[in-house]
Design a protein around this motif. Structure first.
Motif, short mmCIF file in Angstrom:
data_model
loop_
_atom_site.label_atom_id
_atom_site.label_comp_id
_atom_site.label_asym_id
_atom_site.label_seq_id
_atom_site.Cartn_x
_atom_site.Cartn_y
_atom_site.Cartn_z
N VAL A 49 0.89 -1.23 0.07
CA VAL A 49 -0.01 -0.07 -0.13
C VAL A 49 0.82 1.10 0.01
N SER A 50 0.80 2.02 -1.05
CA SER A 50 1.30 3.55 -0.99
C SER A 50 1.19 4.09 0.49
N GLY A 51 2.14 4.47 1.04
CA GLY A 51 2.20 5.23 2.35
C GLY A 51 2.37 4.33 3.50
N THR A 52 2.33 2.95 3.16
CA THR A 52 2.57 2.14 4.29
C THR A 52 3.91 1.44 3.81
N HIS A 53 3.92 0.86 2.64
CA HIS A 53 5.00 -0.13 2.22
C HIS A 53 5.85 0.73 1.29
N PHE A 54 5.57 1.87 0.67
CA PHE A 54 6.42 2.62 0.10
C PHE A 54 5.98 4.04 -0.01
N GLY A 125 -8.70 3.74 -7.43
CA GLY A 125 -8.53 3.77 -5.81
C GLY A 125 -7.22 4.13 -5.48
N PRO A 126 -7.01 4.18 -4.23
CA PRO A 126 -5.46 4.58 -3.74
C PRO A 126 -4.51 3.61 -4.11
N SER B 50 -13.01 0.60 -1.15
CA SER B 50 -13.96 1.72 -0.65
C SER B 50 -14.34 2.89 -1.44
N GLY B 51 -15.26 3.59 -1.52
CA GLY B 51 -15.52 4.83 -2.32
C GLY B 51 -15.73 4.58 -3.83
N THR B 52 -15.07 3.60 -4.39
CA THR B 52 -15.31 3.26 -5.78
C THR B 52 -16.48 2.02 -5.89
N THR B 123 -3.07 -5.55 5.71
CA THR B 123 -1.98 -4.40 5.96
C THR B 123 -2.83 -3.30 6.37
N LYS B 124 -2.20 -2.23 6.79
CA LYS B 124 -2.66 -0.84 7.03
C LYS B 124 -2.66 -0.17 5.85
N GLY B 125 -3.94 0.70 5.70
CA GLY B 125 -4.16 1.48 4.19
C GLY B 125 -5.59 1.76 4.13
N PRO B 126 -5.82 2.51 2.91
CA PRO B 126 -7.41 2.85 2.51
C PRO B 126 -8.06 1.38 2.40
#
Lengths: 323, 323
Positions: A49-54, A125-126, B50-52, B123-126
């Motif tokens: 996940v962007s922001g968590t793993h990179f 999505g993110p 989520s959101g999509t 994992t932690k993330g959106p």
């Protein structure tokens, strides 16, 4: 910009030579594969996940490498031969240069390991990448975490700690003035080499194996728990690169990096005394180091110069870190 | 709160009876499965964001149902028997009541279809859920999109259009004053029933099949493209529920909903004339409707009362919609 289907066609579908065991790749409701007779299938899933793993501005080629290499490393840890991979990718927008770099690195690594992208899903999505890799393994030959016995020797492949030094560079902790040196460490964080051939060679030699994704202490801990044994590690034996020593400038800190650095994607494995001779020839092309021995205690003990150490070290855990 | 490992242990690991073909489930670097001899494996990956794909406050039980049902529907469309599923899930925080509802619904549906969660990554993330499902299918029996021939009859299972009405309710477009009625439509959006038994029964009967995830027009279009054929649909034959008619209050709009509604997870399939008799007995427990016929034209033509219609309708495409 074109829609989801043409995005898949343009970047993800049919970019590789078809494996003989792939009956149908992208383009239908499912992919169809033909597993070899007398084989089991090893399956692993990892999410980045962007922001968590990179960081969101990380080089897409490195993200692709890390995503696939970390998954292939799980196959290596079981002694499996990489075969097929499925990708779920969420993208905040269609950024063609980003996708080109990402896919080029992804397929280059996939081709190297002979693993074929057989399908997946592209959504808005993110930025999140989930890969499910599959590999084949002869019946009963899988290396698990549960087979270590008291007296077995503990080994690791490669050097340990460089990935954590690379993370320091990425997070701009304690970085050197030497940009090329920083870049090299950063690269080591992203561009690990999954030990596939070593894993396959260890099928008949190792009693247990795991890949070092959360840090040696944490991952060896999994072997100990599953095998119901303990371990004694001699920290003076830990394989430490000259670059790591240069970066941290302290042998004790280097050892602590080696013990806790996650995302190394080296293998940690145990070998019974009787198989140590075979090991030398089986892993002739992979660097490996004996770092200690399995014990009957149930504890993971660290030693240096035959003295116990009381370092309090842990592995990496996303939720624990953040809460 | 506990960390990632205990989160997996508490909510995701070993919640189901072990299938006989699962050698090793969660708890090692990979899961290990033993595919049956003489079988191929069908593999599909879907991502929900989520959101999509759902609103962030959607009922976690419905999200779980939708995620798994939509994936199992892809197995159904190939005629595969569900076997194993891997889950990559990113969570913004550890919300235990949310996880409990999510997992309870997930495992309830998984148990119903005999599909076992064998591994994954938390994992932690959106909030994003990527599932990779796998099913088994006898050699050469997979239903693909590429087998339709001119003259084959076109069928769909169930009713079409309700999922789009449910989406209208969720997005608060044109909703009724009747809350129970709204709730029922919303439920139909999330709680589809994958046509697994129908897919298996169609293995020796249908010439092509697809599940309706992007809308009938779009998905039938995939069959036409892969099979290099056309189709004539009689829109008067489209199976429309009384609830959809009540909601849109116009037969033409109901038909247009039926033609374009995505995320239905009904099957669209084609059957050669010679197999129509078998079809009646094979699908005795699944509602199905003949809606038209494959043609040699290469076009998808809509008719009503034997007159051509010029409705301009499309399917759903995440990136096209948003750009």
């Amino acid at each position: 910009m074109s829609g989801e289907f043409s995005l898949i066609d343009k970047y993800f579908a049919h970019k590789q030579q078809q494996r003989k065991d792939v009956v149908l790749a992208q383009g239908d409701d499912c992919a169809i594969v033909a597993p070899p007779a007398d084989s089991h299938i090893a399956i692993s899933t990892d999410t980045l996940v962007s922001g968590t793993h990179f960081l969101s501005d990380a080089d897409p080629a490195w993200i692709a490498h890390k995503a696939l290499a970390s998954n292939i490393s799980d196959l290596a840890a079981m002694g499996a031969s990489p075969a097929w991979v499925s990708m779920g990718i969420s993208l905040p927008e269609v950024n063609e240069p980003w996708l080109e770099r990402f896919c080029s690195a992804f397929f280059s690594l996939a081709d190297y390991y002979g693993i074929q992208l057989i399908g997946g899903d592209t959504t808005k999505g993110p930025l999140t990448i989930t890969l499910t890799v599959q590999g084949t393994i002869p019946h009963g030959k899988a290396l698990t975490r549960g087979g270590a016995n008291s007296g077995d020797w503990i080994y690791v492949t490669g050097f340990l700690g460089d990935a954590k030094a690379g993370l320091d560079v990425i997070l701009e902790n304690n970085i050197s003035a030497d940009k090329a040196f920083n870049h090299e460490l950063e690269k080591r964080h992203f561009k690990s080499t999954p030990r596939v051939l070593a894993g396959i060679a260890l099928r008949d030699i190792a009693s247990a194996a795991i890949d070092i994704s959360d840090g040696l202490i944490s991952d060896l801990g999994h072997i100990l728990k599953r095998s119901n044994v303990g371990a004694r590690i001699d920290v003076d034996l830990l394989p430490i690169s000259s670059e790591l020593m240069q970066f941290v400038n302290s042998l004790d800190i280097a050892k602590q990096y080696a013990l806790t650095s996650g995302e190394e994607y080296e293998l940690c494995f145990t070998v019974p005394e009787a198989n140590r001779g075979q090991l030398e020839t089986a892993l002739s092309n992979t660097p490996f180091t004996c770092i200690g021995q399995i014990t009957g205690t149930g504890n993971l003990d660290l030693h240096s110069n035959d003295q116990p150490l009381d370092w309090q070290l842990g592995g990496y855990d996303h939720f624990k870190v953040s809460q």
